[in-house]
Design a protein around this motif. Structure first.
Motif, PDB file in Angstrom:
ATOM      1  N   VAL A   1       0.841  -1.187   0.000  1.00 44.97           N
ATOM      2  CA  VAL A   1       0.000   0.000   0.000  1.00 44.97           C
ATOM      3  C   VAL A   1       0.875   1.236   0.000  1.00 44.97           C
ATOM      4  N   THR A   2       0.647   2.130  -0.942  1.00 44.76           N
ATOM      5  CA  THR A   2       1.475   3.330  -1.033  1.00 44.76           C
ATOM      6  C   THR A   2       0.738   4.416  -1.806  1.00 44.76           C
ATOM      7  N   HIS A   3       1.177   5.655  -1.599  1.00 44.68           N
ATOM      8  CA  HIS A   3       0.695   6.758  -2.437  1.00 44.68           C
ATOM      9  C   HIS A   3       1.754   7.159  -3.461  1.00 44.68           C
ATOM     10  N   ASP A   4       2.901   6.475  -3.428  1.00 44.91           N
ATOM     11  CA  ASP A   4       4.021   6.785  -4.310  1.00 44.91           C
ATOM     12  C   ASP A   4       3.925   5.922  -5.571  1.00 44.91           C
ATOM     13  N   LEU A   5       3.577   6.526  -6.686  1.00 44.10           N
ATOM     14  CA  LEU A   5       3.369   5.771  -7.912  1.00 44.10           C
ATOM     15  C   LEU A   5       4.675   5.210  -8.469  1.00 44.10           C
ATOM     16  N   HIS A   6       5.781   5.925  -8.268  1.00 48.42           N
ATOM     17  CA  HIS A   6       7.064   5.403  -8.724  1.00 48.42           C
ATOM     18  C   HIS A   6       7.416   4.107  -7.995  1.00 48.42           C
ATOM     19  N   LEU A   7       7.210   4.081  -6.680  1.00 51.63           N
ATOM     20  CA  LEU A   7       7.474   2.873  -5.914  1.00 51.63           C
ATOM     21  C   LEU A   7       6.577   1.740  -6.373  1.00 51.63           C
ATOM     22  N   ALA A   8       5.307   2.036  -6.561  1.00 52.95           N
ATOM     23  CA  ALA A   8       4.367   1.002  -6.991  1.00 52.95           C
ATOM     24  C   ALA A   8       4.776   0.420  -8.329  1.00 52.95           C
ATOM     25  N   SER A   9       5.177   1.289  -9.246  1.00 56.06           N
ATOM     26  CA  SER A   9       5.561   0.839 -10.582  1.00 56.06           C
ATOM     27  C   SER A   9       6.793  -0.058 -10.538  1.00 56.06           C
ATOM     28  N   SER A  10       7.754   0.271  -9.670  1.00 51.32           N
ATOM     29  CA  SER A  10       8.999  -0.488  -9.620  1.00 51.32           C
ATOM     30  C   SER A  10       8.902  -1.735  -8.751  1.00 51.32           C
ATOM     31  N   MET A  11       8.045  -1.704  -7.711  1.00 50.54           N
ATOM     32  CA  MET A  11       7.982  -2.804  -6.751  1.00 50.54           C
ATOM     33  C   MET A  11       6.941  -3.864  -7.085  1.00 50.54           C
ATOM     34  N   CYS A  12       5.904  -3.492  -7.821  1.00 55.58           N
ATOM     35  CA  CYS A  12       4.711  -4.336  -7.892  1.00 55.58           C
ATOM     36  C   CYS A  12       4.540  -4.992  -9.261  1.00 55.58           C
ATOM     37  N   ASP A  13       4.112  -6.250  -9.226  1.00 58.85           N
ATOM     38  CA  ASP A  13       3.762  -6.939 -10.466  1.00 58.85           C
ATOM     39  C   ASP A  13       2.512  -6.329 -11.077  1.00 58.85           C
ATOM     40  N   ARG A  14       1.543  -6.011 -10.218  1.00 57.44           N
ATOM     41  CA  ARG A  14       0.326  -5.342 -10.671  1.00 57.44           C
ATOM     42  C   ARG A  14      -0.012  -4.216  -9.700  1.00 57.44           C
ATOM     43  N   VAL A  15      -0.725  -3.216 -10.208  1.00 54.93           N
ATOM     44  CA  VAL A  15      -1.096  -2.052  -9.400  1.00 54.93           C
ATOM     45  C   VAL A  15      -2.595  -1.815  -9.554  1.00 54.93           C
ATOM     46  N   ALA A  16      -3.282  -1.686  -8.420  1.00 46.96           N
ATOM     47  CA  ALA A  16      -4.703  -1.352  -8.401  1.00 46.96           C
ATOM     48  C   ALA A  16      -4.861   0.056  -7.847  1.00 46.96           C
ATOM     49  N   VAL A  17      -5.593   0.903  -8.571  1.00 45.73           N
ATOM     50  CA  VAL A  17      -5.754   2.313  -8.212  1.00 45.73           C
ATOM     51  C   VAL A  17      -7.096   2.503  -7.520  1.00 45.73           C
ATOM     52  N   MET A  18      -7.061   3.125  -6.331  1.00 46.74           N
ATOM     53  CA  MET A  18      -8.275   3.349  -5.556  1.00 46.74           C
ATOM     54  C   MET A  18      -8.645   4.823  -5.544  1.00 46.74           C
ATOM     55  N   ARG A  19      -9.956   5.060  -5.584  1.00 51.71           N
ATOM     56  CA  ARG A  19     -10.473   6.405  -5.450  1.00 51.71           C
ATOM     57  C   ARG A  19     -11.798   6.356  -4.703  1.00 51.71           C
ATOM     58  N   ALA A  20     -11.883   7.090  -3.609  1.00 47.17           N
ATOM     59  CA  ALA A  20     -13.125   7.223  -2.834  1.00 47.17           C
ATOM     60  C   ALA A  20     -13.751   5.876  -2.523  1.00 47.17           C
ATOM     61  N   GLY A  21     -12.920   4.920  -2.118  1.00 44.81           N
ATOM     62  CA  GLY A  21     -13.439   3.639  -1.676  1.00 44.81           C
ATOM     63  C   GLY A  21     -13.701   2.622  -2.753  1.00 44.81           C
ATOM     64  N   SER A  22     -13.339   2.916  -3.988  1.00 42.82           N
ATOM     65  CA  SER A  22     -13.553   1.984  -5.091  1.00 42.82           C
ATOM     66  C   SER A  22     -12.267   1.821  -5.889  1.00 42.82           C
ATOM     67  N   LEU A  23     -12.140   0.667  -6.562  1.00 41.15           N
ATOM     68  CA  LEU A  23     -11.042   0.459  -7.495  1.00 41.15           C
ATOM     69  C   LEU A  23     -11.453   0.980  -8.859  1.00 41.15           C
ATOM     70  N   VAL A  24     -10.624   1.826  -9.435  1.00 38.75           N
ATOM     71  CA  VAL A  24     -10.966   2.407 -10.735  1.00 38.75           C
ATOM     72  C   VAL A  24     -10.182   1.782 -11.875  1.00 38.75           C
ATOM     73  N   GLU A  25      -9.037   1.145 -11.559  1.00 40.49           N
ATOM     74  CA  GLU A  25      -8.224   0.586 -12.623  1.00 40.49           C
ATOM     75  C   GLU A  25      -7.173  -0.341 -12.018  1.00 40.49           C
ATOM     76  N   GLU A  26      -6.853  -1.416 -12.763  1.00 38.02           N
ATOM     77  CA  GLU A  26      -5.760  -2.302 -12.374  1.00 38.02           C
ATOM     78  C   GLU A  26      -4.942  -2.642 -13.616  1.00 38.02           C
ATOM     79  N   LEU A  27      -3.634  -2.564 -13.495  1.00 37.74           N
ATOM     80  CA  LEU A  27      -2.764  -2.845 -14.628  1.00 37.74           C
ATOM     81  C   LEU A  27      -1.399  -3.286 -14.133  1.00 37.74           C
ATOM     82  N   ALA A  28      -0.580  -3.793 -15.054  1.00 40.99           N
ATOM     83  CA  ALA A  28       0.760  -4.242 -14.695  1.00 40.99           C
ATOM     84  C   ALA A  28       1.590  -3.077 -14.185  1.00 40.99           C
ATOM     85  N   GLY A  29       2.417  -3.321 -13.163  1.00 38.90           N
ATOM     86  CA  GLY A  29       3.218  -2.252 -12.589  1.00 38.90           C
ATOM     87  C   GLY A  29       4.113  -1.569 -13.600  1.00 38.90           C
TER      88      GLY A  29
END
Length: 272
Positions: free
Chosen positions: A218-246
């Protein structure tokens, strides 16, 4: 075993239609609305979004750690356990044996009046029934595994005697004491300086590779998410809006909210 059952055994976490409502006598407020994702065993899934988007609430809901005023709906499986129907004893065994939670501020994770060694050994002694000497030997080994020297001295010290970076290493070592299958890293590095952050992230990645761990990052740092994660799920106001490869986060994002987050990402040397 059916193909569906076999596929589910390969998931460290499976969340479907997760909702959380905080209910009082006078009102009801929905803070999570239909969250769903899969965390494949041995992989890293990032949850990103601005503060208040529901990232930490998702983790706490998945572990059954929300308060009595929270009404949770949907399906949650963690390490093959149905968290909604599991009994209290089964949940406690799961949390103590298979899951490590690494929180943002390590000082809030450790009892300030207890020595590091006592805090690290508590779960093995009190929950797993391991004798204290064996637990202390394991604590020494885990501290060495995360790059700490003079482990005997560290085990005798109190949290206030250690730096933030050193404490975060201690918390990671404590989480690894019971050989967990899943690490939940909730903003685990945001309170650290850049160099210490890189060291701690390297430790998590190294332990993941050597132990086959699954990680929800869990992070707010998109650079970290992109480099650390196989996949990234983006949350907004309690919902997932998008999921894609890191690795495709900065190139392939399509949701307007994700694009706004990427646009707000600091630029160094003209490159994001």
């Amino acid at each position: 075993m059916s193909d569906a059952e076999a596929a589910r055994t390969e998931l460290a976490m499976r969340v479907r239609g997760l909702t959380v409502d905080y209910v009082t006598d006078r009102s009801s407020t929905r803070v999570l609305d239909g969250v769903g994702f899969d965390l494949v065993s041995g992989r890293t899934l990032g949850l990103v979004g601005e503060s208040g988007s529901g990232k930490s609430t998702t983790i706490r809901a998945a572990l059954g750690l929300l308060g009595a005023t929270a009404q949770v709906g949907g399906e949650i499986e963690v390490c093959g356990v149905d968290m909604r129907s599991a009994r209290r004893g089964e949940l406690q065994r799961l949390r103590s044996a298979k899951i490590a939670l690494i929180q943002q501020d390590p000082r809030n994770s450790l009892n300030p009046v207890r020595r590091i060694g006592a805090s690290m050994c508590e779960r093995l002694v009190a929950v797993r029934g391991i004798d204290r000497r064996t637990a202390m030997d394991r604590a020494e080994a885990m501290l060495e595994a995360v790059g700490i020297r003079n482990v005997g001295q560290i085990l005798r010290q109190h949290p206030h005697q250690l730096s933030g970076g050193m404490l975060q290493r201690v918390v990671i070592a404590a989480g690894l004491m019971a050989d967990p299958e899943l690490i939940l890293a909730d903003e685990a590095t945001s309170a650290l300086d850049v160099s210490t952050q890189a060291e701690v992230l390297g430790l998590i990645a190294e332990q993941q590779r050597s132990r086959g761990l699954s990680v929800l990052f869990v992070t707010h740092d998109l650079h970290l998410a992109s480099s650390m994660c196989d996949r990234v799920a983006v949350m907004r106001a309690g919902s997932l809006v998008e999921e894609l490869a890191g690795r495709e986060l900065f190139e392939s994002a399509g949701d307007p909210y994700t694009l706004e987050l990427l646009e707000a990402t600091p630029i160094l040397g003209g490159l994001r």
